[in-house]
Design a protein around this motif. Structure first.
Motif, PDB file in Angstrom:
ATOM      1  N   HIS A 419      -0.084  18.617 -10.460  1.00 44.94           N
ATOM      2  CA  HIS A 419      -0.921  19.499 -11.283  1.00 44.94           C
ATOM      3  C   HIS A 419      -0.183  20.780 -11.654  1.00 44.94           C
ATOM      4  O   HIS A 419      -0.454  21.396 -12.680  1.00 44.94           O
ATOM      5  N   THR A 420       0.773  21.205 -10.820  1.00 44.73           N
ATOM      6  CA  THR A 420       1.529  22.416 -11.137  1.00 44.73           C
ATOM      7  C   THR A 420       2.435  22.200 -12.354  1.00 44.73           C
ATOM      8  O   THR A 420       2.526  23.063 -13.239  1.00 44.73           O
ATOM      9  N   VAL A 421       3.091  21.050 -12.398  1.00 39.42           N
ATOM     10  CA  VAL A 421       3.980  20.732 -13.523  1.00 39.42           C
ATOM     11  C   VAL A 421       3.170  20.464 -14.778  1.00 39.42           C
ATOM     12  O   VAL A 421       3.517  20.931 -15.874  1.00 39.42           O
ATOM     13  N   VAL A 422       2.064  19.730 -14.614  1.00 37.95           N
ATOM     14  CA  VAL A 422       1.200  19.430 -15.767  1.00 37.95           C
ATOM     15  C   VAL A 422       0.651  20.721 -16.364  1.00 37.95           C
ATOM     16  O   VAL A 422       0.637  20.906 -17.591  1.00 37.95           O
ATOM     17  N   GLY A 423       0.211  21.640 -15.507  1.00 36.33           N
ATOM     18  CA  GLY A 423      -0.307  22.922 -16.002  1.00 36.33           C
ATOM     19  C   GLY A 423       0.745  23.698 -16.759  1.00 36.33           C
ATOM     20  O   GLY A 423       0.468  24.285 -17.823  1.00 36.33           O
ATOM     21  N   ASP A 424       1.972  23.706 -16.221  1.00 38.77           N
ATOM     22  CA  ASP A 424       3.084  24.381 -16.897  1.00 38.77           C
ATOM     23  C   ASP A 424       3.321  23.773 -18.270  1.00 38.77           C
ATOM     24  O   ASP A 424       3.507  24.491 -19.262  1.00 38.77           O
ATOM     25  N   GLU A 425       3.291  22.459 -18.348  1.00 38.41           N
ATOM     26  CA  GLU A 425       3.509  21.776 -19.627  1.00 38.41           C
ATOM     27  C   GLU A 425       2.374  22.048 -20.601  1.00 38.41           C
ATOM     28  O   GLU A 425       2.593  22.201 -21.811  1.00 38.41           O
ATOM     29  N   MET A 426       1.155  22.127 -20.089  1.00 37.91           N
ATOM     30  CA  MET A 426       0.001  22.392 -20.960  1.00 37.91           C
ATOM     31  C   MET A 426       0.093  23.766 -21.617  1.00 37.91           C
ATOM     32  O   MET A 426      -0.330  23.947 -22.763  1.00 37.91           O
ATOM     33  N   LEU A 427       0.648  24.714 -20.889  1.00 42.88           N
ATOM     34  CA  LEU A 427       0.716  26.085 -21.408  1.00 42.88           C
ATOM     35  C   LEU A 427       2.015  26.377 -22.155  1.00 42.88           C
ATOM     36  O   LEU A 427       2.167  27.467 -22.712  1.00 42.88           O
ATOM     37  N   ALA A 428       2.935  25.420 -22.177  1.00 45.14           N
ATOM     38  CA  ALA A 428       4.235  25.654 -22.811  1.00 45.14           C
ATOM     39  C   ALA A 428       4.129  26.102 -24.271  1.00 45.14           C
ATOM     40  O   ALA A 428       4.896  26.967 -24.710  1.00 45.14           O
ATOM     41  N   PRO A 429       3.192  25.536 -25.075  1.00 41.67           N
ATOM     42  CA  PRO A 429       3.128  25.971 -26.481  1.00 41.67           C
ATOM     43  C   PRO A 429       2.580  27.379 -26.678  1.00 41.67           C
ATOM     44  O   PRO A 429       2.655  27.927 -27.772  1.00 41.67           O
ATOM     45  N   VAL A 440       1.612  29.387 -12.701  1.00 42.98           N
ATOM     46  CA  VAL A 440       1.001  28.055 -12.744  1.00 42.98           C
ATOM     47  C   VAL A 440       1.909  27.024 -12.080  1.00 42.98           C
ATOM     48  O   VAL A 440       1.457  26.203 -11.271  1.00 42.98           O
ATOM     49  N   ARG A 441       3.189  27.076 -12.376  1.00 39.44           N
ATOM     50  CA  ARG A 441       4.124  26.065 -11.871  1.00 39.44           C
ATOM     51  C   ARG A 441       4.473  26.270 -10.388  1.00 39.44           C
ATOM     52  O   ARG A 441       4.633  25.289  -9.638  1.00 39.44           O
ATOM     53  N   SER A 442       4.575  27.517  -9.973  1.00 41.48           N
ATOM     54  CA  SER A 442       5.220  27.785  -8.678  1.00 41.48           C
ATOM     55  C   SER A 442       4.295  28.336  -7.600  1.00 41.48           C
ATOM     56  O   SER A 442       4.775  28.791  -6.550  1.00 41.48           O
ATOM     57  N   TRP A 447       8.078  30.254   0.845  1.00 42.23           N
ATOM     58  CA  TRP A 447       9.218  31.147   1.092  1.00 42.23           C
ATOM     59  C   TRP A 447      10.345  30.412   1.827  1.00 42.23           C
ATOM     60  O   TRP A 447      11.523  30.686   1.607  1.00 42.23           O
ATOM     61  N   ASP A 448       9.979  29.427   2.677  1.00 40.38           N
ATOM     62  CA  ASP A 448      10.980  28.694   3.441  1.00 40.38           C
ATOM     63  C   ASP A 448      11.562  27.500   2.690  1.00 40.38           C
ATOM     64  O   ASP A 448      12.369  26.736   3.247  1.00 40.38           O
ATOM     65  N   GLY A 449      11.141  27.300   1.421  1.00 42.90           N
ATOM     66  CA  GLY A 449      11.720  26.236   0.600  1.00 42.90           C
ATOM     67  C   GLY A 449      11.089  24.882   0.778  1.00 42.90           C
ATOM     68  O   GLY A 449      11.592  23.878   0.236  1.00 42.90           O
ATOM     69  N   LYS A 450       9.971  24.773   1.490  1.00 43.64           N
ATOM     70  CA  LYS A 450       9.350  23.476   1.758  1.00 43.64           C
ATOM     71  C   LYS A 450       8.155  23.190   0.843  1.00 43.64           C
ATOM     72  O   LYS A 450       7.370  22.283   1.099  1.00 43.64           O
ATOM     73  N   GLY A 451       8.002  23.983  -0.209  1.00 44.71           N
ATOM     74  CA  GLY A 451       6.870  23.793  -1.106  1.00 44.71           C
ATOM     75  C   GLY A 451       7.182  22.849  -2.248  1.00 44.71           C
ATOM     76  O   GLY A 451       8.158  22.101  -2.217  1.00 44.71           O
ATOM     77  N   TYR A 452       6.369  22.900  -3.281  1.00 48.83           N
ATOM     78  CA  TYR A 452       6.562  22.033  -4.449  1.00 48.83           C
ATOM     79  C   TYR A 452       6.189  22.810  -5.706  1.00 48.83           C
ATOM     80  O   TYR A 452       5.507  23.841  -5.610  1.00 48.83           O
ATOM     81  N   PRO A 453       6.649  22.409  -6.897  1.00 48.28           N
ATOM     82  CA  PRO A 453       7.327  21.134  -7.221  1.00 48.28           C
ATOM     83  C   PRO A 453       8.853  21.219  -7.176  1.00 48.28           C
ATOM     84  O   PRO A 453       9.516  20.192  -7.247  1.00 48.28           O
TER      85      PRO A 453
END
Length: 531
Positions: A419-429, A440-442, A447-453
């Motif tokens: 959903h983070t990547v999809v949201g980023d793509e939805m708002l790209a325009p 939205v994406r991040s 902080w420790d690098g174990k998150g997504y995407p």
């Protein structure tokens, strides 16, 4: 110095009133040549000023400026104070059109001084009403009304009908702005009657389009449409593109208010197409109206694109001194932005029965942290919008996954995390004035690098997203989910402190300072989500 009358002058005036600027200019040139041949200086000066105003109305501003400048120079040489006053009025109108209000006011003041020395009510009325326009543009509405009425009295004393039309029209528009609708209609009716008596088609069209705002303010949609029809027909006939675009904008508003959203969109797109070539203010207004239509159709992303274009245009116009209320328009537009993203955020929550109010609470928590962390008031406006949209990608997640009572499978979790990547793509325009997309994406990066995407770590994670994550996690823990009951604020804090390595330490310290203020909201949210 009185000019010798010429039989072609009335023909030229009629051609101007019908909007046939080319024919009018040709006729004035014929009169000019006749006066040159006859060595009629007074007639020559008169026609140069008339030709200057004709060129100004036709949009040939550089030529008009040259003609007014020539007329003024010759008028001073031949002591023709009346011509000098008319030329100064013309130069003032050109300066006003460029947004140079100080210079315009100086020209109009000089025109008024010459008219007073001549005791000429016509020239005095023209100069005073032009000073009223400057006051109106500056937002000095009561001063403008006084100047308009004074100018009108001078013109009525002079018995000149044409200039009275403009003053009455201006008084009508001013009274609509002041919310005094009855006198506004009286002024418009008087202006329209005079324009019909004089056969001034162009002025009649302008008045009809201006009256649309009066009828919209009253909610009289059919009268608004009829008035718009009258103006649009006239400007189509005389091929006045910008006036047509203004009428098309009003058609869009009328059809939107009538619930005919498809027709509203068609007319607003036509208005935008024309205005984008010539008049950014009109395009900005039409884009804002388009956003409202798109929102009513549920086309949220496209509505945001239209709002963004409108905001960019209004912001670029802030340097124009002829738009005294532009800051207010930008502020109102940002309210529209926030209203739309709040609506979109709530539409996300409608799919997930466990997250009611989540976006609003996260936005409040995050903005408090961001403010303490040093974001400016202006940045906070856009930060709040990003907070409302942080989960926009969940609109593409199936409801059965969002509302699943048990643990998600690996496949379901992968869909959810996208959903983070999809949201980023939805708002790209949408080119927001402030960078919302990283929030939205991040906002699930750690902080420790174990998150997504993207498995970002530390300061590689956008600061706005680091703030968002703290607010998002706290609200998620303190509200009910399909798989567990809400935790108390203290229980949530204990869990977050156990996972301290996942948060920006500096921002987490700010969160700890604000925790006592957040706890009551969290308790209330927990109670509501458990019902």
């Amino acid at each position: 110095m009185n000019p010798s009358p010429h039989p072609l002058l009335e023909r030229a005036a009629e051609q101007e009133r019908s909007g046939d600027w080319t024919a009018a200019a040709d006729t004035y040139h014929a009169v000019y040549r006749a006066h040159v041949a006859a060595r009629d200086v007074a007639g020559l000066l008169d026609v140069v000023v008339r030709l200057g105003h004709c060129c100004r109305r036709a949009g040939q501003h550089e030529l008009a400026a040259d003609l007014f400048g020539l007329a003024l120079e010759l008028a001073e040489l031949h002591a023709a104070g009346d011509v000098a006053s008319r030329a100064l009025n013309g130069l003032g109108q050109l300066a006003q059109g460029r947004g140079d209000l100080d210079r315009a006011e100086a020209f109009f003041g000089a025109a008024r001084a010459r008219a007073e020395r001549l005791s000429d009510p016509w020239l005095l009325g023209a100069a005073v009403q032009n000073l009223g326009i400057v006051a109106n543009i500056r937002g000095e509405l009561e001063k403008a009304a006084d100047l308009y009425r004074t100018g009108l009295a001078h013109l009525q004393a002079a018995g000149t009908v044409g200039p009275q039309i403009s003053v009455l029209n201006n008084l009508g528009m001013l009274h609509v702005d002041l919310g005094r609708l009855e006198p506004a209609e009286e002024y418009f009716d008087q202006a329209l009657a005079l324009s019909h008596a004089l056969g001034d088609v162009v002025q009649a069209g302008i008045i009809h389009v201006n009256m649309v705002e009066l009828f919209l303010a009253r909610g009289e949609l059919e009268r608004a449409r009829q008035s718009c029809d009258e103006g649009f027909e006239i400007f189509s006939r005389v091929n006045h593109a910008l006036r047509k675009a203004e009428a098309l904008k009003f058609y869009g508003i009328i059809y939107r208010e009538s619930g005919k959203l498809h027709l509203a969109e068609i007319h607003l797109r036509q208005s935008i197409e024309i205005a984008s070539l010539e008049e950014p203010l009109l395009e900005a207004e039409a884009q804002r109206e388009m956003a409202r239509v798109l929102r009513m159709q549920g086309r949220n992303r496209q509505a945001l694109e239209a709002l963004n274009r409108s905001h960019a245009l209004f912001t670029s116009l802030q340097a124009r001194p002829d738009l005294a209320d532009i800051d207010q328009r930008v502020a109102e537009l940002e309210v529209d932005f926030l209203s739309l993203v709040r609506f979109w955020g709530e539409s996300i929550e409608a799919k997930d029965r466990y997250t009611l109010g989540h976006c609003a609470r996260v936005a409040d928590y995050a903005c408090r942290i961001a403010e303490r962390a040093g974001l400016t008031e202006r940045d906070l406006v856009w930060f709040r919008m990003g907070a409302f949209l942080h989960d926009v990608g969940k609109t593409e997640v199936p409801e059965e996954i969002l509302n699943k009572p048990g643990r998600l499978t690996d496949e379901e979790r992968a869909i959810m995390e996208r959903h983070t990547v999809v949201g980023d793509e939805m708002l790209a325009p949408v080119e927001f004035p402030w960078d919302i997309r990283p929030m939205v994406r991040s906002h699930h990066e750690r902080w420790d690098g174990k998150g997504y995407p993207d498995r970002l770590a530390g300061e590689d994670i956008p600061r706005s997203a680091r703030i968002m994550r703290i607010a998002d996690v706290f609200d998620a823990l303190t509200t009910a989910r399909s798989y567990r009951a809400p935790l108390t604020p203290q229980q949530a804090l204990d869990i977050m402190q156990d996972d301290i390595g996942s948060f920006d330490p500096e921002l987490f310290e700010i969160f700890l300072e604000l925790f006592p203020e957040f706890a009551p909201t969290a308790v209330e949210a927990a109670f509501a989500s458990s019902d």
